[in-house]
Design an enzyme around this catalytic site. Structure first.
Site, PDB file in Angstrom:
ATOM      1  N   ASN A 103       1.278  27.998 -11.934  1.00  0.00           N
ATOM      2  CA  ASN A 103       0.638  29.130 -11.264  1.00  0.00           C
ATOM      3  C   ASN A 103       0.814  29.083  -9.748  1.00  0.00           C
ATOM      4  OD1 ASN A 103      -0.915  31.387 -10.836  1.00  0.00           O
ATOM      5  ND2 ASN A 103      -2.812  30.523 -11.650  1.00  0.00           N
ATOM      6  N   HIS A 136     -14.817  31.886 -21.023  1.00  0.00           N
ATOM      7  CA  HIS A 136     -15.415  31.936 -19.685  1.00  0.00           C
ATOM      8  C   HIS A 136     -16.431  33.060 -19.612  1.00  0.00           C
ATOM      9  CE1 HIS A 136     -11.728  30.043 -17.457  1.00  0.00           C
ATOM     10  NE2 HIS A 136     -12.074  29.364 -18.523  1.00  0.00           N
ATOM     11  N   ARG A 153     -18.027  28.499 -20.955  1.00  0.00           N
ATOM     12  CA  ARG A 153     -18.037  27.960 -19.594  1.00  0.00           C
ATOM     13  C   ARG A 153     -18.750  28.963 -18.705  1.00  0.00           C
ATOM     14  NH1 ARG A 153     -13.197  27.280 -15.143  1.00  0.00           N
ATOM     15  NH2 ARG A 153     -13.866  29.417 -14.712  1.00  0.00           N
ATOM     16  N   TYR A 186     -15.627  30.194  -6.657  1.00  0.00           N
ATOM     17  CA  TYR A 186     -14.605  29.929  -7.670  1.00  0.00           C
ATOM     18  C   TYR A 186     -15.074  30.408  -9.055  1.00  0.00           C
ATOM     19  CZ  TYR A 186     -12.120  27.777 -11.367  1.00  0.00           C
ATOM     20  OH  TYR A 186     -11.431  27.626 -12.524  1.00  0.00           O
ATOM     21  N   ASP A 221     -17.461  24.185 -14.462  1.00  0.00           N
ATOM     22  CA  ASP A 221     -16.356  23.645 -13.676  1.00  0.00           C
ATOM     23  C   ASP A 221     -16.780  23.567 -12.210  1.00  0.00           C
ATOM     24  OD1 ASP A 221     -13.961  22.941 -12.554  1.00  0.00           O
ATOM     25  OD2 ASP A 221     -12.789  24.578 -13.439  1.00  0.00           O
ATOM     26  N   HIS A 270     -14.841  22.354 -10.003  1.00  0.00           N
ATOM     27  CA  HIS A 270     -13.549  22.657  -9.347  1.00  0.00           C
ATOM     28  C   HIS A 270     -13.287  21.818  -8.111  1.00  0.00           C
ATOM     29  CE1 HIS A 270     -10.054  25.437  -8.752  1.00  0.00           C
ATOM     30  NE2 HIS A 270     -10.144  25.351 -10.071  1.00  0.00           N
ATOM     31  N   GLU A 277     -16.824  19.727 -15.539  1.00  0.00           N
ATOM     32  CA  GLU A 277     -15.380  19.585 -15.292  1.00  0.00           C
ATOM     33  C   GLU A 277     -15.075  19.360 -13.821  1.00  0.00           C
ATOM     34  OE1 GLU A 277     -13.245  22.993 -16.698  1.00  0.00           O
ATOM     35  OE2 GLU A 277     -11.489  22.550 -15.484  1.00  0.00           O
ATOM     36  N   GLU A 320      -6.932  18.817 -15.077  1.00  0.00           N
ATOM     37  CA  GLU A 320      -6.032  19.964 -15.281  1.00  0.00           C
ATOM     38  C   GLU A 320      -4.900  19.970 -14.264  1.00  0.00           C
ATOM     39  OE1 GLU A 320      -8.771  23.255 -15.055  1.00  0.00           O
ATOM     40  OE2 GLU A 320      -8.195  23.716 -13.005  1.00  0.00           O
ATOM     41  N   ARG A 365      -8.004  16.820 -19.588  1.00  0.00           N
ATOM     42  CA  ARG A 365      -7.746  18.245 -19.368  1.00  0.00           C
ATOM     43  C   ARG A 365      -6.259  18.564 -19.207  1.00  0.00           C
ATOM     44  NH1 ARG A 365      -9.964  22.505 -19.880  1.00  0.00           N
ATOM     45  NH2 ARG A 365      -9.796  23.377 -17.793  1.00  0.00           N
ATOM     46  N   GLU A 391      -9.613  25.180 -24.137  1.00  0.00           N
ATOM     47  CA  GLU A 391      -9.965  26.339 -23.316  1.00  0.00           C
ATOM     48  C   GLU A 391      -9.188  27.559 -23.799  1.00  0.00           C
ATOM     49  OE1 GLU A 391      -8.890  25.952 -19.191  1.00  0.00           O
ATOM     50  OE2 GLU A 391     -10.358  27.458 -18.551  1.00  0.00           O
ATOM     51  N   TRP A 394      -9.677  24.027  -2.867  1.00  0.00           N
ATOM     52  CA  TRP A 394      -9.934  25.281  -3.585  1.00  0.00           C
ATOM     53  C   TRP A 394     -10.363  24.976  -4.980  1.00  0.00           C
ATOM     54  CZ3 TRP A 394      -7.553  27.605  -7.941  1.00  0.00           C
ATOM     55  CH2 TRP A 394      -8.195  28.814  -8.315  1.00  0.00           C
TER      56      TRP A 394
END
Ligand SMILES: [Mg+2]
Length: 402
Positions: A37, A122, A147, A159, A210, A212, A236, A262, A283, A339, A402
């Site tokens: 991504n 989500h 989530r 986020y 999460d 993040h 997470e 992740e 993850r 997920e 981020w």
């Protein structure tokens, strides 16, 4: 049997996807997801300029040797870009192997350990009340695990929360957007959020959250401890993945289960976390973690320590990866959860899929190999369009995770 050619297909049905297609002299081809991504073209270049020329002529059945060739055989190894390319090659080769043997991928990974795999979705809203509505609507769709992310009072963009309350997609066209952050406001708010979810929806739904990568080890310890009464399925990425020792502090303070990785791409990102039992879920997805060959080894190592899989599976990964993940999750003993963010309808114009969501679980059909195909003519209708993940600053302007 030989690989005769390979090509990279880039398309953007709603968002960018990179797909590797490997051809053989037996008329069988395989597909691998190569989507990273916001960095898609870096992987395209690595595949086209460095990997594909070395693939031609190799026997596609030799998945282990080819994996070692593109990992061990490369001096500048590891890293997200190169491991995504290795993953795509590996996934496509396992797809070919399944098709040649006329059997679904899960049969090559040990067969079925279960008939269906539990997924989590989500639910996100701009504030507490909108988030509660979203949680309710996801439970009504049949999800057994949700989530929960919410806008935090006093922080402009948080986020996991979409600005227009439509589909959440973090990548934006053009240069990176800037978001803002204040950890103290977040830490004060999150326990209230989960208290409310439990009050409204009871104890029979799995809840995930999460963080993040936004907390320091002691902040994450406080968060994990204060969330204990709400029995999360997992917290997470409580700290950034680079600081593996940070997870020790969280363990000393809390029994909230931890999922991480992740953004990992190697078994070496996990060895301390697994052997010291600092986490509960891995993850790292097939598409960034070296594909099926490598994740089989990570999952096997994790299983010794009673750590389960919980692969990343947002819409930034293509249906090829999702299908491969369902095969993997169907087969391994230490599957935890997957997920699942359904792709936008437009994605189905390009990718023909073989999985089905029903009442909180995903199932895969018996098509040989991974079982997903790509309509290349349809893909041409959706050319690449640069989109980048946001960057994040503290409210005083300081650059942050981020
Ligand atoms: Mg995450």
């Amino acid at each position: 049997m030989k690989i005769t050619n390979a090509k990279v297909i880039v398309c953007s049905p709603g968002r960018n996807f990179v797909t590797l297609k490997i051809y053989t002299d037996q008329g069988v081809y395989g597909l691998g997801d190569a989507t990273l991504n916001g960095m898609e073209k870096a992987v395209v270049s690595y595949l086209e300029d460095y990997c594909i020329p070395s693939l031609i002529g190799k026997d596609p059945r030799n998945t282990e040797d080819i994996w070692q060739y593109f990992y061990r055989g490369v001096y500048w190894r590891r890293g997200a870009v190169s491991m995504t390319a290795v993953s795509a090659i590996d996934m496509a080769l396992w797809d070919i192997k399944g098709k040649m043997l006329n059997t679904p991928l899960y049969n090559l990974l040990g067969g079925k350990s279960r008939e269906k795999v539990m997924v989590y979705c989500h639910a996100n809203g701009k504030d507490l009340s909108e988030t509660m509505e979203k949680v309710g609507s996801e439970i009504n769709k049949g999800f057994k695990a949700v989530r929960v992310q919410s806008g935090v009072p006093g922080i402009e963009h948080t986020y996991g929360v979409s600005k227009d309350s439509k589909f959440y997609e973090p990548a934006h066209k053009g240069l990176p957007h800037e978001e803002s952050w204040e950890t103290s406001k977040y830490l004060n708010f999150v326990p209230t959020l989960f208290k409310k979810v439990r009050e409204l929806y009871g104890d029979n739904i799995h809840l995930l959250h999460d963080a993040h990568h936004r907390c320091s080890p002691i902040e994450a310890s406080r968060l994990a401890q204060e969330l204990e009464p709400y029995h999360l399925f997992w917290l997470e990425d409580p700290v950034s993945g680079e600081l593996q020792e940070g997870l020790r502090l969280i363990r000393q303070h809390s029994t909230t289960p931890i999922a991480i990785g992740e953004v990992f791409n190697s078994i070496y990102d996990y060895t301390t976390l697994i052997t010291e039992q600092l986490i509960d879920y891995i993850r790292m997805p097939l598409v960034h973690g070296g594909g099926i060959t490598h994740l089989l080894k990570v999952a096997a190592m994790a299983s010794v320590y009673q750590i389960n899989t919980g692969f990343h599976g947002a819409t930034d990964l293509s249906p090829v990866n999702l299908a491969a993940a369902i095969h993997f999750n169907t087969a391994v003993n230490n599957f935890g959860i997957q997920e699942y963010m359904p792709h936008q309808e437009i994605v189905n114009e390009v990718f023909k899929t073989n999985y089905r969501f029903d009442d909180g679980f995903l199932t895969i059909d018996d098509s040989p190999g991974i079982g997903v195909d790509i309509d290349e003519k349809a893909a041409l209708k959706f050319p690449y369009s640069m989109a980048r993940l946001p960057v994040n600053r503290k409210t005083d302007g300081t650059m942050f995770n981020w």
